[in-house]
Write an enzyme that holds these catalytic residues in place. Structure first.
Site, short mmCIF file in Angstrom:
data_model
loop_
_atom_site.label_atom_id
_atom_site.label_comp_id
_atom_site.label_asym_id
_atom_site.label_seq_id
_atom_site.Cartn_x
_atom_site.Cartn_y
_atom_site.Cartn_z
CD GLU A 27 -2.81 1.15 2.49
OE1 GLU A 27 -3.63 2.07 2.62
OE2 GLU A 27 -2.74 0.18 3.27
CG ASN A 72 -7.55 2.57 5.60
OD1 ASN A 72 -8.34 1.65 5.38
ND2 ASN A 72 -7.13 2.86 6.82
CG ASN A 172 -9.50 -1.19 2.01
OD1 ASN A 172 -9.00 -2.31 2.14
ND2 ASN A 172 -9.39 -0.26 2.95
CD GLU A 173 -10.08 -1.96 6.48
OE1 GLU A 173 -10.04 -0.81 6.96
OE2 GLU A 173 -9.26 -2.84 6.77
CE1 TYR A 244 -3.35 -5.59 9.01
CE2 TYR A 244 -5.36 -4.33 8.75
CZ TYR A 244 -4.22 -4.87 8.22
OH TYR A 244 -3.93 -4.69 6.89
CD GLU A 292 -6.21 -4.39 4.53
OE1 GLU A 292 -5.92 -3.95 5.67
OE2 GLU A 292 -6.74 -3.71 3.65
CD GLN A 351 0.63 -2.09 3.87
OE1 GLN A 351 1.53 -1.54 3.27
NE2 GLN A 351 -0.49 -1.46 4.15
#
Length: 502
Positions: A27, A72, A172-173, A244, A292, A351
């Protein structure tokens, strides 16, 4: 020493080992791209400015897919800024991480890096500030051979052949209030369905990932998946899972049992997807892209973005330094992903470089492997054939978060053609050595090919640029096979790999 019995049996097959389980994530966040994969002044940099040492470590890590460009970041990203002559590309504010992006690396550069790293790209489209048309434009630029404005623009920019990207994330999210342009489940589900339908008009064979909820702790979890798949089930192939929130906060016992939580996460999303399938009365199954996942110490100072008028390029962000216990948990999370290979068809360790990553770099300087590098690299290299669910008879220990948890967790893979078994096991006990007794009689003729253990009396030991080799997976001389039974002694807080062959 605690006795633990395991049983290996080819009848316990879960499904095939999927190479995409060993994906990662790049990212435009912190130093992942700039001074991570891309550092033109580095002594090992190639003609495109990519660090040769990082490329070598990426291949050694065994990464199969890489998700790009976010995260993000993607919810405010204009992909057009990152193509064409470098000198004409604008610098843009990245609202997600309060940084500036010079757009020196864009889709064409990333695709060149992916080819050099021998990884499959997984592209994300912006469904935060943008929508159907912008997704179609990016798809045309990337995958149409030529004869249209955007495909010819790609050719003019130096890439004659189409990139041929197969996997695409639809945003994403999008349930997260931190996300630029975040949406309700109904809003996002409809947008995802319309975007997927349009993209398939260009290429019906794309593999499309809808956004699941941003985490099991979200108030939207479960209901979000139900509503989104109610809108988009017929048009997508996978739904994403992100997690996470595993970190050691003084409760080491619960932290070491984090895979219990991942098991619950996967099984909950699977149950929801199957409920939508039953309601729609269709044969198609939606699988999971766990795109993720990692240990992340979110309360640490390096996880706090800049503020105010400070919009730096590639600031130090999310640069967690991982210790031995973190590596054991990452290994156990890989065990969970493999154990659910029937439903988890893709996964991305987030990542790859510098940002909560197995690979660390100094700008213009050294690179090194974090402790979490080793379980990932071993599992990626050795997991082949089919995944076998391992029957475990083990004592338990109490945890504050998950109740009583077995001290040992394990999974195995069995490659019929090669006649080889790989057993991956963690000892989650804080203090006790364990003797594993593994019944292998269902696979006659197995002999020991090797055994390694990653552990240290100080579970807080972490690798640095000055010392990344004091604690590595070491041969475990206690392993032995006799009469259809493998025995091996493993220390507390350890990641263990045993290889067997006919």
């Amino acid at each position: 020493m605690l006795p633990v019995s395991l049983t290996l049996d080819p009848a316990f097959r879960v499904g095939p080992v999927r190479r995409r389980t060993f994906g990662s994530f790049v990212e435009h966040l912190g130093r992942c791209v700039y001074t991570g994969i891309h550092d033109p002044g580095h002594p090992t940099a190639d003609e495109d400015g990519f660090r040769g040492d990082v490329l070598e470590l990426t291949r050694e890590l065994g990464v199969s897919t890489v998700r790009y460009p976010g995260g993000n970041f993607v919810s405010g990203y204009r992909w057009e800024d990152g193509v064409g002559p470098i000198g004409e590309r604008p610098v843009r504010l990245d609202l997600a991480w309060h940084s500036s992006d010079p757009n020196l690396v864009g889709v064409d550069e990333f695709m060149r890096w992916a080819r050099k790293a021998d990884v499959e790209p997984m592209m994300a489209v912006n469904l935060g500030t943008r929508g159907v048309q912008e997704a179609l434009d990016l798809l045309e630029y990337c995958n149409v051979r030529g004869g249209t404005r955007l495909s010819d623009q790609r050719r003019k920019n130096g890439t004659e052949d189409p990139h041929g990207i197969r996997m695409w994330c639809l945003g994403n999210e999008m349930d997260g209030p931190w996300q630029i342009g975040h949406k309700t489940a109904h809003e996002y589900g409809r947008l995802a369905a319309e975007t997927a339908r349009a993209m398939r008009m260009v290429d019906p064979d794309l593999e499309l990932v809808a956004c699941g909820s941003s985490g099991v702790v979200m108030p939207t979890f479960g209901e979000w998946e139900r509503i989104v798949l109610g809108e988009a089930y017929e048009h997508v192939d996978l739904i994403s899972a992100h997690a996470y929130y595993w970190e050691e906060d003084g409760d080491l016992g619960s932290f070491l049992a984090s895979a219990v939580d991942m098991d619950h996460f996967v099984e909950s999303v699977t149950a929801t997807a199957d409920a939508v399938r039953a309601h729609k009365k269709v044969s198609k199954r939606i699988h999971i892209s766990f795109d993720e996942w990692n240990v992340w110490y979110q309360k640490r100072a390096e996880s706090k973005p800049p503020t105010g008028h400070d919009w730096p390029v590639a600031p130090v962000l999310l640069e967690d330094r991982y210790n031995v216990a973190d590596a054991v948990v990452v290994g156990n999370l890989l065990i969970s992903l493999l154990r659910h290979t029937d439903r988890v068809h893709s996964a991305s360790l987030a990542q790859l470089v510098n940002v909560i990553a197995p690979i660390m770099t100094e700008p213009g300087g050294r690179s090194w492997r974090q402790t979490t590098f080793h379980p990932f690299a071993q599992a990626s290299q050795l997991a082949t054939g089919d995944v076998l669910r391992v029957a475990i008879d083990a004592p338990t220990y109490p945890t504050a978060q998950f109740g009583d948890v077995p001290v040992v967790d394990a999974v195995a893979t069995y490659d019929d053609d090669a006649g080889q078994v790989a057993l991956f096991a963690v000892n989650r006990s804080l203090t006790e050595h364990v003797e594993l007794s593994v019944d292998t009689r269902s696979i006659p003729g197995l002999r020991l090919l090797g055994a390694t253990t990653l552990a240290n009396p100080d579970h807080t030991w972490a690798a640095t640029a000055d010392d990344a080799t004091s604690v590595l997976p070491q041969p475990n001389a206690s392993a032995a096979v006799d009469g259809g039974r493998l025995t091996v002694r493993v220390p507390p807080v350890s990641w263990n790999v045993i290889r067997l062959g006919v």
